[in-house]
Design an enzyme around this catalytic site. Structure first.
Site, short mmCIF file in Angstrom:
data_model
loop_
_atom_site.label_atom_id
_atom_site.label_comp_id
_atom_site.label_asym_id
_atom_site.label_seq_id
_atom_site.Cartn_x
_atom_site.Cartn_y
_atom_site.Cartn_z
N SER A 75 43.86 -40.09 135.87
CA SER A 75 42.54 -40.08 135.23
C SER A 75 41.58 -40.84 136.12
O SER A 75 41.65 -40.69 137.35
CB SER A 75 42.67 -40.67 133.82
OG SER A 75 41.48 -40.51 133.11
N HIS A 122 42.61 -35.72 133.98
CA HIS A 122 41.50 -35.69 133.02
C HIS A 122 40.25 -35.21 133.74
O HIS A 122 40.00 -35.57 134.89
CB HIS A 122 41.26 -37.08 132.43
CG HIS A 122 42.37 -37.51 131.52
ND1 HIS A 122 42.56 -38.80 131.13
CD2 HIS A 122 43.35 -36.79 130.92
CE1 HIS A 122 43.61 -38.86 130.32
NE2 HIS A 122 44.11 -37.67 130.19
N ASP A 167 47.08 -42.11 128.15
CA ASP A 167 47.67 -40.78 128.21
C ASP A 167 48.71 -40.76 129.34
O ASP A 167 48.51 -41.38 130.37
CB ASP A 167 46.57 -39.74 128.45
CG ASP A 167 47.04 -38.32 128.22
OD1 ASP A 167 48.08 -38.13 127.56
OD2 ASP A 167 46.36 -37.40 128.70
#
Lengths: 187, 284
Positions: free
Chosen positions: A11, A38, A131
């Protein structure tokens, strides 16, 4: 060959790391690499092109029900979850966001690990949320190899730290150059 | 304190899915075998959580005991995570190309939205037709597998967390920072609904099997992000049905990462817009 699938989750702060990895992966690398990163949901174009610039191997966004092939880098498309299914195919989903993310790293990791078990390598890079932590734990539970970017080497250490917390002991905590070295050793 | 479970933490095995499939087939004449395996497993896991069931065997017991629970289960299985005006560029193409050509060539415009689910595509379509000034010569046929899903779709109240995203999509579609989706919206106690006027040319039909669905000659079929939830085999069958029901030169839209290349009927379509996956039926 031992490994059949490599999944990289990242991310915030991971883009340059991924670019660096892709620039060093040799042309004869024959394990499919799936990137669960992401990204802005409404920006569908430009990301794959940006990753392609330095990548030796072709980077593509897979279509639903497309087969995974060695020698390719797959990027989870914007605003879809990316699943790996038995029979070596991708599946997409527009189901609700997980960890506020779609694509969710956890879902690509858990489905990939379920299909490829000990032949899976899961790598978690820099990021500012949690995540991927659950996903990396599942890679470990299914007997796959687990690698986390050294939090001290990560621009955003939250995600690597969360992965280490959730998965417990992982196979390697590597700086980015060590991840590249490890991947090159698989050829 | 009760531990709140996360659907990712529930392992659904192949044997559990097999048993569930068997039960639904024999007791309720419903075939789970048409669904793509990963999203099916995730949805089943979600129904376990919603209904506070510990295992798939408990789920099977409840399905065997109660027909009304089956309907509830079916609704929970069809929850979709879509949005209004998903992929604004698609809606612009629909307005600027498809609507223009179809309304020029036809007195009546027939649009089919299969798998209408929670209705977001119906509403987006109706709003675009309204703004294009051609809603009064259009009919939107919305279908799904059973009456419960259709009822739910008709009276749908949307939750507020969808609002901001949908308003942003709408502004992107209009390419106008001041465009306001709010003019079509009515606030409710727990969320929002749409102005009833939007639904005036929508007809709802159950599509349970092909022979029960009589309508054909569609000018446009909007079927975005439905195929992803089905097996390749069932997708191929659905495409065959859609191809038959589309009129010559009719338009067909799928999700931008969906794929019909492996289907027999793909050869009957010409790709018009590669980025938004809009096809035209050019073969018979």
């Amino acid at each position: 060959m031992k490994y059949k699938l490599i999944i990289i989750g990242g991310s915030a702060g991971s883009f340059q790391m991924v670019t660096k990895i892709l620039s060093k992966i040799p042309a004869n690398f024959n394990i499919p690499i799936v990137l669960a990163l992401h990204r802005l949901k409404h920006v569908r174009h430009g990301f794959v092109e940006a990753l392609s610039i330095k990548s030796v191997l072709p980077v593509i966004e897979p279509l639903d029900k497309e087969s995974l092939k060695p020698g390719k880098i797959y990027l989870a498309p914007a605003n879809y979850h990316l699943y790996v299914e038995l029979a070596g195919k991708f599946a997409l989903s527009t189901e609700e966001a997980v960890n506020h993310s779609r694509p969710a790293i956890d879902l690509t990791f858990t489905t990939g690990a379920y299909c490829y078990k000990e032949k899976t390598i899961g790598i978690i890079l820099s990021g500012a949320n949690r995540d991927g932590a659950w996903g990396l734990k599942k890679v470990k539970d299914w007997g796959g190899k687990t690698i986390v970017q050294d939090p001290a080497d990560s621009q955003m250490p939250t995600m690597p730290k969360a992965a280490l917390e959730k998965a417990g002991e992982v196979d390697h905590i590597y700086k980015i150059d060590e991840i590249i070295h490890f991947l090159k050793s698989l050829v | 304190m009760k531990h709140v479970r996360n659907s990712e933490e529930i392992e659904i095995g192949i044997s559990g899915i097999r048993k569930l499939t068997e039960t639904l087939k024999t007791r309720h004449n419903f075939d789970l075998g048409i669904y793509a395996s990963t999203s099916l497993k995730r949805r089943v896991a979600k129904t376990l959580i919603i209904n506070e069931l510990a295992t798939i065997d408990e789920l099977i017991d409840r399905l065997e005991a109660s027909h009304s629970f089956f309907h509830q289960f079916m609704l929970q299985m069809t929850v979709s995570g879509t949005e209004f005006f998903r992929d604004p560029a698609f809606w612009r193409y629909f307005r600027d190309e498809i609507c223009k050509i179809v309304s020029r060539n036809h007195m009546r415009i027939k649009i089919w939205i299969p798998g209408c689910s929670t209705g977001e595509e119906i509403i987006s379509t109706a709003i675009v037709l309204t703004e294009a000034g051609i809603y009064d010569k259009s009919v939107i046929i919305a279908t799904d597998f059973n009456e419960k899903i259709i009822d739910n779709c008709k009276n749908k109240e949307y939750s507020n967390h969808m609002l901001e995203m949908s308003e942003n999509n709408y502004r992107r579609f209009r390419e106008d920072e001041g465009a306001d989706l709010g003019i079509y919206i009515e606030k409710t106690k727990n969320g929002f609904t749409f102005d009833q006027n939007i639904f005036r040319n929508v007809e709802y039909h159950v599509y349970d099997r092909e022979e029960n669905f009589k309508i054909k000659g569609f000018n446009v079929v909007i079927c975005r992000n439905n195929f992803i939830y089905f097996t390749a085999k069932y997708q191929e069958m659905l495409l065959e049905v859609i191809t038959k029901r589309l009129s010559a030169n009719g338009y067909f839209a799928i999700g931008n990462k969906e794929n019909i290349s492996f289907c027999k009927d793909a050869s009957k379509f010409t790709l018009l817009n590669a980025s938004e996956k809009v096809y035209k039926k050019t073969g018979l």
